[in-house]
Design a protein around this motif. Structure first.
Motif, short mmCIF file in Angstrom:
data_model
loop_
_atom_site.label_atom_id
_atom_site.label_comp_id
_atom_site.label_asym_id
_atom_site.label_seq_id
_atom_site.Cartn_x
_atom_site.Cartn_y
_atom_site.Cartn_z
N TYR A 52 1.76 -36.83 23.56
CA TYR A 52 1.76 -36.91 25.02
C TYR A 52 1.05 -35.71 25.64
O TYR A 52 0.23 -35.86 26.55
N VAL A 53 1.39 -34.52 25.17
CA VAL A 53 0.79 -33.31 25.77
C VAL A 53 -0.69 -33.23 25.44
O VAL A 53 -1.48 -32.72 26.24
N LEU A 54 -1.11 -33.77 24.30
CA LEU A 54 -2.53 -33.81 23.97
C LEU A 54 -3.28 -34.74 24.92
O LEU A 54 -4.33 -34.38 25.47
N ILE A 55 -2.75 -35.94 25.13
CA ILE A 55 -3.38 -36.90 26.04
C ILE A 55 -3.41 -36.35 27.46
O ILE A 55 -4.43 -36.44 28.17
N PHE A 56 -2.31 -35.76 27.89
CA PHE A 56 -2.22 -35.18 29.23
C PHE A 56 -3.25 -34.06 29.40
O PHE A 56 -3.92 -33.97 30.43
N SER A 57 -3.39 -33.22 28.38
CA SER A 57 -4.35 -32.12 28.44
C SER A 57 -5.78 -32.63 28.47
O SER A 57 -6.64 -32.04 29.15
N VAL A 58 -6.07 -33.72 27.74
CA VAL A 58 -7.41 -34.30 27.77
C VAL A 58 -7.73 -34.80 29.18
O VAL A 58 -8.82 -34.55 29.71
#
Length: 285
Positions: free
Chosen positions: A169-175
């Motif tokens: 989730y945090v990876l997708i959000f950061s992207v």
């Protein structure tokens, strides 16, 4: 745009991504190497830096918020857990924000899908984040075995196997955030300084250094809970920290749905903004 046109555009983007995926891996590898190029310890700093940060912050804030309760089982580990997610988001978004300016010479001479530059910055940060997870595991084991700062209350449950969910989730959000910032910063350079101030504020507006129970003002609590980063940190803590003290049989489904909606929604907006303005980037570098 018709349905067929949209499908053709998506198919084209997928084919381009497959074509340049090796370049993305190479750019990611290069960014990791460049980060520690002039350092004696090299990539070992990805292990050492979060450990030193945890020690300093534990000494400073431990006396204020380190008392054991249902939220803070072991304050150094509690702090480390939140700081890991925050540091990844902070570094990933800042690196993606300056990725075009850093690669301006290449962008002007060679054609490469422009999203490769912010994506490689975020993925290289995720590599160092994964190394920091190893440091976190060592710290968790240390406090569990020694019992310092309430570490004896740390427990391992099957939820540990769900830890990839908040990490994804945090990876997708950061992207999503990174794509937006990478474009906006080309047109408005002041965004870089504004974002730096905002992320500093974010460190204190998310329960990283303190438990949420310390906040008694209802509207502030509401603002904190609406922050997607808080939701992802809380999910991460439910997987690796709270153990038997979490009464829910799995993870909080409300947090899961909210974090998923925020991550995917931000990614969609980021892709839309990037596709709309990325062609004009080269004229402003």
């Amino acid at each position: 745009m018709s349905k067929n046109s949209a499908k053709k555009l998506i198919d084209h983007d997928v084919e381009m991504f497959k074509k340049y995926k090796d370049l993305l891996m190479e750019l990611t590898r290069k960014n990791v190497k460049l980060k520690y190029r002039s350092s004696w310890l090299g990539i070992f700093w990805s292990f050492l830096q979060p450990l030193l940060n945890m020690i300093v912050l534990s000494v400073v804030f431990g006396a204020l918020f380190g008392k054991s309760n249902k939220e803070v089982i072991c304050f150094p580990v509690y702090l480390f857990t939140g700081r890991l997610i925050y540091d990844f988001f902070n570094t990933a978004t800042k690196q993606s924000m300056i990725s075009f300016r850093r690669n301006a010479a290449i962008i002007k001479k060679v054609y490469v899908p422009k999203y490769m530059y912010p994506l490689s910055s975020i993925f290289s940060t995720f590599v160092t984040f994964a190394i920091s997870i190893v440091c976190y595991i060592c710290v968790w084991i240390f406090f569990k075995l020694t019992g310092f700062s309430g570490g004896a209350n740390l427990t391992v449950t099957w939820r540990i196997f769900l830890v990839f969910i908040p990490m994804l989730y945090v990876l997708i959000f950061s992207v999503g955030v990174g794509l937006i910032l990478s474009v906006v910063c080309v047109f408005f350079r002041d965004v870089e300084y504004i974002w730096d101030v905002f992320t500093r504020l974010l460190l204190y507006m998310v329960p990283i250094l303190y438990p949420l129970s310390k906040i008694t003002t209802p509207w502030i609590v509401m603002v904190i809970k609406l922050n997607p980063l808080y939701t992802m940190i809380e999910l991460f803590r439910q997987c690796v920290l709270y153990g038997d003290l979490v009464t829910a049989p799995v993870l909080s489904w409300k947090l899961l749905l909210y974090a998923f909606a925020c991550a995917i929604g931000t990614l969609i907006v980021g892709i839309w903004v990037f596709n709309k303005y990325s062609d004009k980037i080269v004229y402003h570098l």
